[in-house]
Write a protein that holds these residues in place. Structure first.
Motif, PDB file in Angstrom:
ATOM      1  N   THR A   1      -0.881  -8.192  -5.603  1.00 59.93           N
ATOM      2  CA  THR A   1      -2.067  -8.168  -5.016  1.00 59.93           C
ATOM      3  C   THR A   1      -2.869  -6.613  -5.039  1.00 59.93           C
ATOM      4  O   THR A   1      -1.942  -5.715  -5.337  1.00 59.93           O
TER       5      THR A   1
ATOM      6  N   GLY B   1      -2.303  -2.787  -6.731  1.00 59.85           N
ATOM      7  CA  GLY B   1      -3.542  -1.872  -7.149  1.00 59.85           C
ATOM      8  C   GLY B   1      -3.396  -0.594  -6.509  1.00 59.85           C
ATOM      9  O   GLY B   1      -3.500   0.628  -7.116  1.00 59.85           O
ATOM     10  N   SER B   2      -3.170  -0.279  -4.922  1.00 59.04           N
ATOM     11  CA  SER B   2      -3.281   0.867  -4.429  1.00 59.04           C
ATOM     12  C   SER B   2      -2.041   1.655  -4.846  1.00 59.04           C
ATOM     13  O   SER B   2      -2.224   2.873  -4.706  1.00 59.04           O
TER      14      SER B   2
END
Ligand code: NDP
Length: 480
Positions: free
Chosen positions: A205, A210-211
């Protein structure tokens, strides 16, 4: 059921914690595979693999990088049908579209950058009689590539190809909603002999994977395509770390039709530019402005053509409109149709969920929808819907239509239909958009830079710009 794996250090591996997420087929509403629910531990492994691969890859001659990437192109073309089916199953788009657009473009992306990297040079400047200066462009190191679900393999490779061709090593994340073609690409990279660690794909996710990529101290640049809100968040994290950033974000593109246009060509293309890929292309023209003398004729013909589009099983070759990518996105689009009604819009076509039978009875389908009677500044006309929903409205003057077209926060693309050459140039120059198509739509020459203005993003992808993005420049000045 297929269990997708991460691709790290040249191998297909399970996520560190062994957790998986369900992957849905939008046309059926059923879970059909699972993908890793990776987190910062997997990203850490991927960054380590990318760091280890960088010294050798960055020193690999361009000809060798070219040869490997061209092997990948051949494998993508060999597996065209399987990749197209996977893309269609993951995303809900007609398999015919995946076969004619998405997968061939993924091959073109690698071909273009494999070739381009062989033909780039560094400049030198002669300070007459005093010094010679030259500019070295050197690959940045480990870079992060994050892509959305709408054109899964097309946009994923649009980032990865220039990064690898430039000599960087990559940690990449496809959208969790459409992980399958990136997984199949991992296998092709192994088959093509891409050295271990040059490309690492971490599935999962945005908030977790991504973060973690964006905030990792050893990731030197982020190339991101996705929504404007996510782009804001990425910029907030990456800017204070002085990372290079390329952000390709949302759009709310105007399609401006003057009465003197080539009518039939405009009509055919406008159906496409409105509803291709269920309107889930960032470049679709979702606000259609028609010069008043043509308005009634256009409205009548457009409704007839759009109502004739075949909504169906994406696997069926005759389907024009497939399924919406996910249930939450389906709900979001439907909520905008409700909003449009509340704002005074009249539905001329569509406006409802499309109910299919058999295999697709529980899929997420929406009828292509045309709305009129809305003001240019209402929410429906200002916010990105990203689905098969367009509005139409008449205009009287160039000045008026430009003010409508430019009234949104976005500036990704615009389309203009006119046979008047002066007007084509005049209007194009005044539109606030990264690309203006005159008498066409979605024609792309990969040599031209691509990107939005205003809240549609910063930086340019495509062309030699993308190769430069993945390098840093060093000037050497030699006194003579
Ligand atoms: P999102 O912004 O939701 O997601 C894009 C990618 O970012 C996904 O891989 C997502 O992961 C990931 N992500 C989500 N949150 C974070 C975070 N905090 N940090 C890092 N990565 C994160 O966009 P969508 O996938 O919904 O795509 C649709 C949008 O993309 C539309 O706005 C469209 O206009 C835009 N777009 C722009 C294009 C352009 O060229 N300008 C081209 C195509 C689309 P996950 O999905 O797994 O959560």
């Amino acid at each position: 059921m297929t269990k997708i794996e991460n691709y790290i250090g040249g191998e297909l591996v399970a996520p560190v914690l062994g957790r998986y997420l369900d992957n849905f087929e939008p046309a059926t509403g059923e879970v059909y595979s699972q993908l890793p629910d990776s987190d910062e531990r997997d990203v850490e492994r991927a960054v380590e693999a990318a760091k280890a691969a960088f010294p050798a890859w960055s020193m690999t001659p361009a000809e060798e990088r070219f040869a490997i990437l061209m092997r990948l192109v051949a494998l993508i073309e060999r597996d065209l049908d399987a990749l197209a089916l996977a893309e269609s199953t993951d995303n809900g788009k007609p398999v015919s579209l995946a076969r004619s657009l998405d997968i061939p473009r993924a091959a073109s992306n690698f071909r273009f950058y494999a070739t381009a990297a062989m033909h780039t040079g560094n400049e030198s400047h002669d300070t007459t009689g005093v010094a010679i200066n030259y500019t070295l462009r050197q690959p940045l190191g480990v870079v992060g590539c994050i892509s959305p679900w709408n054109l899964p393999l097309y946009l994923f490779t649009w980032k990865i190809a220039p990064a690898i061709a430039a000599g960087c090593t990559v940690v990449a994340k496809p959208s969790e909603v459409t992980p399958m073609t990136a997984y199949l690409l991992s296998k092709l990279c192994i088959e093509a002999g891409l050295p271990a660690g040059v490309l690492n794909i971490v599935q999962g996710t945005g908030p977790k994977v991504g973060s973690a990529i964006v905030s990792h101290k050893d990731v030197k640049a982020i190339s991101f395509t996705g929504g404007t809100k996510t782009g804001e968040e990425i910029a907030r994290v990456a800017a204070p770390m002085f990372k290079k950033l390329s952000l390709e974000l949302g759009g709310k593109n105007p399609n401006i039709i003057f009465a003197d246009c080539n009518y039939e060509e405009m009509l055919v293309t406008t159906v496409r530019s409105s509803f291709s890929n269920q309107g889930e292309i960032c470049l679709c023209g979702s606000r259609i402005f028609v010069e008043r003398p043509l308005y009634d004729r256009f409205k009548e013909d457009f409704v007839v053509r759009v109502s004739a589009l075949r909504i169906g099983d994406p696997r069926d070759a005759s389907t024009n409109v497939g399924a919406i990518v996910s249930e939450p996105h389906f709900e979001k689009i439907m909520s905008y149709i409700v909003l449009a009604r509340q704002e005074g819009g009249q539905i001329l076509a569509g406006g409802k969920q499309a109910l299919l039978e058999d295999r697709c009875a529980n899929g997420w389908f929406i009828e292509p929808t045309i709305i009129e009677g809305l003001l240019h500044d209402c929410r429906t006309n200002q916010e990105e819907i990203f689905g098969p929903v367009v509005t139409i409205m008449p205009f009287d003057t160039e000045e008026e239509v430009l003010s409508y077209a430019n009234s949104v926060r976005y500036g990704l693309s615009a389309t203009v239909w006119t046979e008047n050459l002066s007007r084509a140039h005049r209007v194009s120059s005044q539109l606030e958009a990264g690309i203006v198509w005159v008498n066409c739509w979605l024609l792309r020459d990969l040599r031209t830079p691509f990107g939005g203005v205003k809240d549609s993003g910063v930086g340019r992808e495509g062309g030699f710009e993308a190769l430069r993005f993945f390098t840093e420049e060093k000037n050497v000045c030699i006194k003579i």
